[in-house]
Design an enzyme around this catalytic site. Structure first.
Site, PDB file in Angstrom:
ATOM      1  N   ASN A 156       0.859  -1.177   0.000  1.00 28.55           N
ATOM      2  CA  ASN A 156       0.000   0.000   0.000  1.00 28.55           C
ATOM      3  C   ASN A 156       0.904   1.237   0.000  1.00 28.55           C
ATOM      4  O   ASN A 156       2.129   1.123   0.103  1.00 28.55           O
ATOM      5  CB  ASN A 156      -0.991  -0.019   1.169  1.00 28.55           C
ATOM      6  N   GLU A 192       3.341   1.575   3.019  1.00 27.20           N
ATOM      7  CA  GLU A 192       4.430   0.595   2.977  1.00 27.20           C
ATOM      8  C   GLU A 192       5.462   0.980   1.912  1.00 27.20           C
ATOM      9  O   GLU A 192       6.664   0.870   2.127  1.00 27.20           O
ATOM     10  CB  GLU A 192       3.871  -0.802   2.670  1.00 27.20           C
ATOM     11  N   ASP A 252      -5.829  -8.545   0.545  1.00 34.27           N
ATOM     12  CA  ASP A 252      -5.967  -9.978   0.244  1.00 34.27           C
ATOM     13  C   ASP A 252      -6.783 -10.177  -1.033  1.00 34.27           C
ATOM     14  O   ASP A 252      -6.488 -11.047  -1.855  1.00 34.27           O
ATOM     15  CB  ASP A 252      -6.654 -10.712   1.405  1.00 34.27           C
TER      16      ASP A 252
END
Length: 338
Positions: free
Chosen positions: A217, A220, A287
Site C-alpha cells: 500500500n 508501505e 488480500d
C-alpha cells in the site's frame, strides 16, 4: 516516466475484454504461502461508559470467525472461482482447531498446513460497535519459523509445483516468510516459469528480490523507499525505487481512495483510478487485490489488465464490513457499471 499525470492514466479496457479473464478463472491453480490468521469479530453496541475506567462498555450481540491473512487470500481465490491451495503454520491450540474448522473441506491438498507445537495460532480479535472498531487485540508469535518447518513447507510447495499457474506469498510478518523461504520460492517459481506475487511487509522488503510483482500500500511503499508524502511524485519515486532495488517485473501500489499505481520494468507507469463507491472497511482489501491479481495473471491477462481487475474487486470489498470476498458475478457486474 511521463510527468503529466493525465498522460499516464491507464486507458480504459473494455468490460468485455476483461470479462474473458474472469471466465477463465476456473482454469487457474494458485498456491498461497504465508501467515495463517484467524479473524474474530465481536459485534455489539455501546450505550454507556464503564465506571471502572474511561472506556466504552460494549453489549455483545454477535460473534463470528473468519479466515484471515494468507487464509483470506486463499478464500478470495476460491470465491472468484479459481482453484487454490494453502501453505502455512498453525499452533496446537483452540484457535488452530477453529481455523482448520473454518477451512473445512476447501483445501485440495492436506499437507500444506503444518502444526508448530511451540507457537500460538495467529488470531486477531476486533470489537466493533455501530460499524466502528473499538479495539483490536492480537495473539501471535513473530519469531522466525524453525529451519525443519521451513524445509517441510518448501517440500510441500515442490510437490504441488507442476499443477500451479501462480504462487502467492502473503506476508504478515508472523514468522513464516523468511529470507531462505523467499529465495527458494522465487527459484522454484522461475524454474516452472510461473508468476510469483507478493503482498509484502515493510520490514521484509529485502526478501522479495526477483519476484514478478509486489503489492504494497502507499504507506508501505513510501516507508520502504524512504520517501515522504503520498502525492503522485512521492509514490512515483517510491514505485521506481522499489522496482529497481528488488529487480522485480512490476510494483503495484494500492492507494485507497486514490486508486492504484503500477510501475513496470520498462520504466512505464500507470495510474488506475479507484472503483470504490463507498468505503466501509478496508480490512482484507489487500488480500482481495492479490488474489484477483494472481488469478488474472494465471489466465493470460497482462499486468495492466490484471491490476484493473484487482482494482474493481477491491472497490467491491471495501464496501463490506469485515474480512470479505468477491464472486465472479459481482466482479462482472462491477465491470459492466464501469
Amino acid at each position: 516516466m511521463a510527468k503529466d499525470d493525465s498522460s499516464r492514466r491507464a486507458q480504459p479496457v473494455s468490460a468485455k475484454s476483461l470479462q474473458q479473464y474472469i471466465e477463465r478463472f476456473p482454469q487457474a491453480s494458485v498456491l498461497v504461502v504465508g501467515d495463517l490468521i484467524l479473524d474474530q469479530y465481536v459485534m455489539g453496541r455501546v450505550s454507556r461508559i464503564s465506571p471502572e475506567a474511561p472506556v466504552p462498555v460494549v453489549h455483545v450481540e454477535s460473534e463470528s470467525l473468519r479466515l484471515g491473512g494468507a487464509a483470506n487470500v486463499f478464500n478470495n481465490i476460491l470465491a472468484l472461482g479459481g482453484k487454490a491451495d494453502l501453505c502455512g503454520v498453525i499452533g496446537a491450540d483452540e484457535s488452530g482447531r477453529l481455523l482448520l474448522k473454518e477451512l473445512g473441506g476447501k483445501r485440495s491438498g492436506r499437507g500444506g498446513v503444518i502444526i508448530d507445537q511451540d507457537r500460538p495460532t495467529s488470531r486477531k480479535s476486533r470489537v466493533i460497535a455501530h460499524n466502528q472498531q473499538i479495539v483490536r487485540y492480537d495473539v501471535e508469535s513473530r519469531q522466525e519459523l524453525k529451519k525443519p518447518l521451513q524445509s517441510k513447507l518448501l517440500r510441500y510447495v515442490e510437490s504441488r509445483l507442476r499443477e500451479l499457474s501462480c504462487l502467492v506469498v502473503s506476508d504478515y510478518a508472523k514468522g513464516v516468510v523468511t529470507p531462505t523461504l523467499m529465495s527458494e520460492l522465487t527459484r522454484l517459481a522461475a524454474l516452472r516459469k510461473i508468476p510469483i506475487v507478493v503482498d509484502p511487509k515493510v520490514e521484509h522488503f529485502g526478501f522479495y528480490k526477483g519476484v514478478t510483482v509486489i503489492t504494497p500500500n502507499h504507506l508501505e511503499a513510501t516507508q520502504a523507499a524512504g520517501v515522504h508524502g503520498d502525492d503522485n511524485q512521492a509514490i512515483d519515486q517510491a514505485g521506481a525505487m522499489i522496482r529497481q532495488r528488488l529487480g522485480c517485473q512490476s510494483v503495484l501500489i494500492t492507494r485507497g481512495e486514490k486508486g492504484m499505481s503500477l510501475y513496470e520494468g520498462d520504466g512505464a507507469s500507470w495510474h488506475i483510478p479507484t472503483k470504490a463507491r463507498q468505503v466501509y472497511d478496508v480490512t482484507g482489501a489487500g488480500d482481495t487485490v492479490i488474489g484477483t491479481l494472481a488469478l488474472a495473471l494465471s489466465t493470460g491477462a497482462g499486468m495492466k489488465e490484471s491490476a484493473m481487475l484487482a482494482n474493481h474487486a477491491a472497490g467491491i470489498v471495501v464496501g463490506m464490513v469485515g474480512t470479505a470476498t468477491v464472486t465472479p458475478k459481482q466482479l462482472a457486474e462491477a465491470l459492466e457499471h464501469g
